[in-house]
Design a protein around this motif. Structure first.
Motif, PDB file in Angstrom:
ATOM      1  N   ILE A 105       0.816  -1.211   0.000  1.00 13.78           N
ATOM      2  CA  ILE A 105       0.000   0.000   0.000  1.00 13.78           C
ATOM      3  C   ILE A 105       0.850   1.262   0.000  1.00 13.78           C
ATOM      4  CG2 ILE A 105      -1.866  -1.180   1.240  1.00 13.78           C
ATOM      5  CD1 ILE A 105      -1.186   0.634   3.665  1.00 13.78           C
ATOM      6  N   SER A 106       0.213   2.318  -0.490  1.00 13.81           N
ATOM      7  CA  SER A 106       0.764   3.665  -0.376  1.00 13.81           C
ATOM      8  C   SER A 106      -0.410   4.614  -0.203  1.00 13.81           C
ATOM      9  CB  SER A 106       1.570   4.053  -1.619  1.00 13.81           C
ATOM     10  OG  SER A 106       2.014   5.397  -1.525  1.00 13.81           O
ATOM     11  N   GLN A 107      -0.422   5.329   0.922  1.00 12.94           N
ATOM     12  CA  GLN A 107      -1.468   6.315   1.174  1.00 12.94           C
ATOM     13  C   GLN A 107      -0.923   7.682   0.801  1.00 12.94           C
ATOM     14  OE1 GLN A 107      -3.003   6.510   5.224  1.00 12.94           O
ATOM     15  NE2 GLN A 107      -5.059   6.838   4.420  1.00 12.94           N
ATOM     16  N   VAL A 108      -1.533   8.305  -0.188  1.00 15.51           N
ATOM     17  CA  VAL A 108      -1.011   9.560  -0.727  1.00 15.51           C
ATOM     18  C   VAL A 108      -1.945  10.712  -0.379  1.00 15.51           C
ATOM     19  CG1 VAL A 108       0.241   8.425  -2.583  1.00 15.51           C
ATOM     20  CG2 VAL A 108      -2.109   9.149  -2.977  1.00 15.51           C
ATOM     21  N   THR A 109      -1.378  11.891  -0.235  1.00 14.22           N
ATOM     22  CA  THR A 109      -2.140  13.057   0.206  1.00 14.22           C
ATOM     23  C   THR A 109      -2.632  13.880  -0.970  1.00 14.22           C
ATOM     24  OG1 THR A 109      -0.066  14.272   0.503  1.00 14.22           O
ATOM     25  CG2 THR A 109      -0.990  13.171   2.433  1.00 14.22           C
TER      26      THR A 109
END
Length: 291
Positions: free
Chosen positions: A275-279
């Motif tokens: 996963i990668s949570q991006v803003t």
């Protein structure tokens, strides 16, 4: 700078005169909104923050700070330098149409769309699922990106809003790629899973719909999306409220805030995905299926 596809500001400003909410499972909540190419950045920030009028911030509106990038000048720079110049004309046209919709703030954000298009290209996506369509910005973006023989299962119970953008989709020559399902998503996903040929067959899924069902969607999408495929969940930072003590969060936002706290912990612990949570926008979580 010249702005292309500017909305009808008279109609848009009329909408700002009162706060608009949606209801999910009986809970009213602010909606995600379309970022339109506005000629005044103060107005853009008002739109981004879901403010009905300039005085809302002084009145303590619970959605004053939806935008996660708080530098106005820097966000304007991103839009003007990297996003608007590369946005296809058909997408600009759909954003103009969406800007005149009473619930215009539900439209996709062009900077988020730019990231989605890159992900689609990176994995050479051909078969995709979209849960939550509205007027069709993101589904058109996907249709423009995938090959001519690609297919999108697009699911939304609101056919009326989809048909607002449909003439643009038709003009773009990509309607044949879209299989629109006028339905809640869970029955459609369950029906797909009844056919074993659909399992592990999709390259990409984008979810921007009823937030408290994201977990249910995830378990089904993990069976439909192939190993190496990508699932993207929108709004996973929920107006920045996840780091605010619950008692200081407006009651309208608490149900989804609590849910996203649980969902984000679950996704972080799910060993089946990278996963990668991006803003970007209101937060997007990108999940790549590992096994």
């Amino acid at each position: 700078m010249a702005y292309v596809g500017a909305p009808n500001f008279a109609a848009t400003n009329a909408i700002y005169t009162k706060q608009s909410l949606r209801r999910i499972n009986g809970i009213s909540q602010p909606k995600k909104l379309l970022f339109s190419p506005l000629p005044n950045y103060k107005m853009l920030r008002m739109t981004m923050n879901l403010q009905s009028k300039a005085s809302d911030k002084d009145e303590g509106s619970p959605w004053d700070d939806k935008g996660l990038l708080q530098s106005e000048e820097l966000y304007q720079y991103v839009l003007e330098t990297s996003v608007y110049p590369r946005e296809p004309e058909f997408l600009k046209e759909i954003r103009t149409i969406t800007a005149n919709h009473p619930e215009f703030y539900m439209g996709a954000q062009p900077d988020s769309g730019q990231l989605i298009a890159m992900l689609l290209n990176l994995i050479n996506a051909k078969r995709t699922i979209e849960i939550g369509v509205f007027t069709g910005y993101s589904v058109l973006l996907t249709a423009l990106t995938i090959p001519d023989d690609g297919k999108i299962i697009a699911i939304d119970p609101d056919r009326q809003s989809y048909e607002l953008g449909l003439p643009v989709i038709q003009k773009a020559g990509v309607e044949h790629k879209i299989d629109f399902k006028d339905s809640p998503a869970l029955p459609v996903l369950d029906k797909l899973l009844e056919d074993n040929e659909n399992k592990d067959s999709f390259d990409f899924a984008f979810v921007d719909a009823d937030k408290t069902n994201y977990g249910n969607y995830h378990e089904r999408l993990m069976q439909l999306v192939k190993v190496g495929g990508v699932i993207v969940y929108d709004n996973t930072l929920w107006y920045g409220t996840l780091v605010i003590p619950e008692e200081k969060v407006d009651e309208l936002m608490r149900t989804e805030r609590k849910y996203f706290l649980e969902l984000n912990r679950f996704l972080a612990a799910d060993t089946r995905i990278q996963i990668s949570q991006v803003t970007v926008g209101d937060g997007m979580t990108i999940c790549r299926r590992l096994f």
